[in-house]
Scaffold this motif. Structure first.
Motif, short mmCIF file in Angstrom:
data_model
loop_
_atom_site.label_atom_id
_atom_site.label_comp_id
_atom_site.label_asym_id
_atom_site.label_seq_id
_atom_site.Cartn_x
_atom_site.Cartn_y
_atom_site.Cartn_z
N GLU A 56 41.39 0.06 10.92
CA GLU A 56 40.71 -0.34 12.16
C GLU A 56 40.56 -1.85 12.27
O GLU A 56 40.84 -2.44 13.32
CB GLU A 56 39.35 0.34 12.24
CG GLU A 56 38.57 -0.03 13.49
CD GLU A 56 37.20 0.61 13.55
OE1 GLU A 56 36.35 0.17 14.38
OE2 GLU A 56 36.94 1.57 12.77
N ARG A 57 40.11 -2.49 11.21
CA ARG A 57 39.87 -3.93 11.28
C ARG A 57 41.16 -4.69 11.54
O ARG A 57 41.21 -5.60 12.39
CB ARG A 57 39.21 -4.42 10.00
CG ARG A 57 38.88 -5.90 10.03
CD ARG A 57 37.98 -6.29 8.88
NE ARG A 57 37.64 -7.70 8.95
CZ ARG A 57 36.79 -8.29 8.11
NH1 ARG A 57 36.17 -7.59 7.18
NH2 ARG A 57 36.52 -9.58 8.22
N VAL A 114 42.28 -4.15 15.18
CA VAL A 114 41.52 -4.96 16.14
C VAL A 114 41.99 -6.40 16.12
O VAL A 114 42.17 -7.03 17.17
CB VAL A 114 40.01 -4.84 15.85
CG1 VAL A 114 39.22 -5.88 16.66
CG2 VAL A 114 39.51 -3.44 16.17
N ASP A 115 42.19 -6.95 14.92
CA ASP A 115 42.67 -8.34 14.81
C ASP A 115 44.04 -8.50 15.49
O ASP A 115 44.28 -9.48 16.21
CB ASP A 115 42.75 -8.75 13.35
CG ASP A 115 41.39 -8.93 12.70
OD1 ASP A 115 40.38 -9.04 13.44
OD2 ASP A 115 41.33 -8.95 11.45
N ARG A 127 43.70 -8.24 19.31
CA ARG A 127 43.14 -9.48 19.88
C ARG A 127 44.23 -10.55 19.96
O ARG A 127 44.29 -11.30 20.95
CB ARG A 127 41.96 -9.97 19.04
CG ARG A 127 40.72 -9.09 19.15
CD ARG A 127 39.54 -9.73 18.42
NE ARG A 127 39.16 -10.99 19.07
CZ ARG A 127 38.32 -11.06 20.10
NH1 ARG A 127 37.79 -9.97 20.62
NH2 ARG A 127 38.03 -12.23 20.64
N ASP A 187 38.44 -6.98 25.49
CA ASP A 187 37.63 -6.23 24.54
C ASP A 187 36.32 -5.75 25.15
O ASP A 187 35.80 -4.69 24.80
CB ASP A 187 37.35 -7.10 23.31
CG ASP A 187 36.84 -6.30 22.12
OD1 ASP A 187 37.23 -5.12 21.99
OD2 ASP A 187 36.06 -6.85 21.33
N PRO A 245 37.19 -1.71 24.58
CA PRO A 245 37.04 -2.13 23.18
C PRO A 245 38.21 -1.69 22.30
O PRO A 245 38.60 -0.52 22.29
CB PRO A 245 35.73 -1.44 22.76
CG PRO A 245 34.96 -1.29 24.03
CD PRO A 245 35.99 -1.00 25.07
N PHE A 246 38.76 -2.66 21.59
CA PHE A 246 39.95 -2.39 20.78
C PHE A 246 39.70 -1.31 19.72
O PHE A 246 40.58 -0.50 19.43
CB PHE A 246 40.43 -3.68 20.10
CG PHE A 246 40.83 -4.77 21.06
CD1 PHE A 246 41.79 -4.54 22.03
CD2 PHE A 246 40.23 -6.03 20.99
CE1 PHE A 246 42.17 -5.54 22.91
CE2 PHE A 246 40.60 -7.04 21.87
CZ PHE A 246 41.57 -6.80 22.83
N TRP A 247 38.50 -1.30 19.16
CA TRP A 247 38.22 -0.33 18.10
C TRP A 247 38.31 1.11 18.62
O TRP A 247 38.72 2.01 17.89
CB TRP A 247 36.86 -0.58 17.47
CG TRP A 247 35.67 -0.37 18.37
CD1 TRP A 247 35.07 -1.29 19.17
CD2 TRP A 247 34.96 0.86 18.57
NE1 TRP A 247 34.02 -0.73 19.86
CE2 TRP A 247 33.93 0.58 19.51
CE3 TRP A 247 35.07 2.15 18.05
CZ2 TRP A 247 33.01 1.56 19.94
CZ3 TRP A 247 34.16 3.12 18.48
CH2 TRP A 247 33.16 2.83 19.40
N TRP A 285 41.92 2.25 18.54
CA TRP A 285 42.36 2.62 17.20
C TRP A 285 41.94 4.06 16.90
O TRP A 285 42.75 4.87 16.42
CB TRP A 285 41.77 1.69 16.14
CG TRP A 285 42.21 2.02 14.74
CD1 TRP A 285 43.35 1.62 14.14
CD2 TRP A 285 41.51 2.83 13.79
NE1 TRP A 285 43.42 2.13 12.86
CE2 TRP A 285 42.30 2.88 12.62
CE3 TRP A 285 40.30 3.52 13.82
CZ2 TRP A 285 41.92 3.59 11.49
CZ3 TRP A 285 39.92 4.24 12.69
CH2 TRP A 285 40.72 4.27 11.54
#
Length: 280
Positions: free
Chosen positions: A239-240, A243-244, A247, A258, A262-264, A267
């Motif tokens: 997930e992290r 998101v990176d 972005r 975002d 939201p990107f998370w 995922w």
């Protein structure tokens, strides 16, 4: 774009996150999507800026039942009992009884639910109509992928796209394939892009955000990004890292994207998609 009026509902007190549309139909004015109950004040203010009151709207055309698109439907009918609400056959039962939808959203958003979305009010069955085929002079057709119950509406070159054509901020070229749980379907979404191209619309009216006229380039970018994101999750990106990477995809507009998608969440939606594929 005669007969197409954008209403920014100022979600979260900010501009250009959720924008709904007043459109002409064969039976008076309709609203395409309505936003959540937390933005009712913004919706009524936006209508007033166009010289309209809620009671001037005869119909509500819904793309799907996610709260950012349809959360205020029941509250609007409570204020305006003559309003007719059009939605897909799959989505209709969840408007009559939104308890399952609310439970799912509360698990996802926790204590932030009420401030984000506001009250979720049932829509009386008497006010509901199933959108299929011709709806008040608009062609309604399934546009699955983002959600299994998603539909769009086409008339005079304008496609009321909901989330079927993704998210694109005004002035930006990036198209984000917003993919929250629970029922993202990659193959169906490609089928939707094909169905939209076949109808040759002149413009895409997005809820997130605004009207875009470079239709073919927009859809090409949507499909490319969808496959790019799906491959990242399929290949094990956590997930992290996702998101990176997302972005970076959005570049200098990342914060704007975002906030609205939201990107998370994407995922998690794509991870669920691949898990379901593996189980099948």
């Amino acid at each position: 774009m005669d007969g197409l009026r954008l209403v920014d509902v100022h979600f979260g007190g900010t501009r250009e996150q959720i924008g709904v549309y007043v459109v002409d139909t064969d039976d008076g004015l309709a609203l395409f999507d309505c936003g959540p109950s937390s933005t009712l004040g913004g919706l009524e203010g936006g209508l007033a800026a166009h010289g309209l009151a809620l009671t001037d709207i005869r119909h509500l055309l819904l793309s799907h039942i996610h709260l950012d698109h349809a959360g205020a439907a029941g509250a609007l009918v409570r204020r305006h009992p003559e309003l007719t609400v059009w939605v897909s056959e799959i989505g209709a039962p969840h408007l009559v009884d939104p308890s399952r939808l609310e439970r799912s959203a509360r698990r996802l958003y926790g204590d932030a639910f009420d401030s984000l979305w506001g009250e979720l009010v049932p829509v009386p069955e008497a006010n509901l109509r199933v959108a299929t085929g011709s709806v008040l002079g608009w062609e309604s057709f399934p546009t699955q992928g983002h959600a299994s119950h998603h539909i769009s509406y086409l008339r005079d070159g304008t496609l009321l796209a909901g989330d079927a054509a993704g998210v694109r901020m005004p002035g930006a070229g990036y198209v984000l394939p917003v993919s929250p749980p629970p029922d993202i379907d990659i193959e169906a979404w490609h089928g939707t892009a094909t169905a939209i191209r076949a109808r040759e619309p002149d413009r895409l009216a997005l809820i997130h955000f605004g009207v875009h006229e470079d239709v073919l380039a927009h859809l090409d970018r949507l499909e490319a990004e969808l496959d790019h994101w799906a491959a990242r999750v399929r290949d094990g990106m956590d997930e992290r890292a996702f998101v990176d990477a997302a972005r970076a995809d959005a570049g200098g507009d990342a914060d704007r994207y975002d906030r609205v998608a939201p990107f998370w969440q994407s995922w998690h939606g794509l991870k669920r998609y691949w898990e379901k594929r593996a189980a099948a």
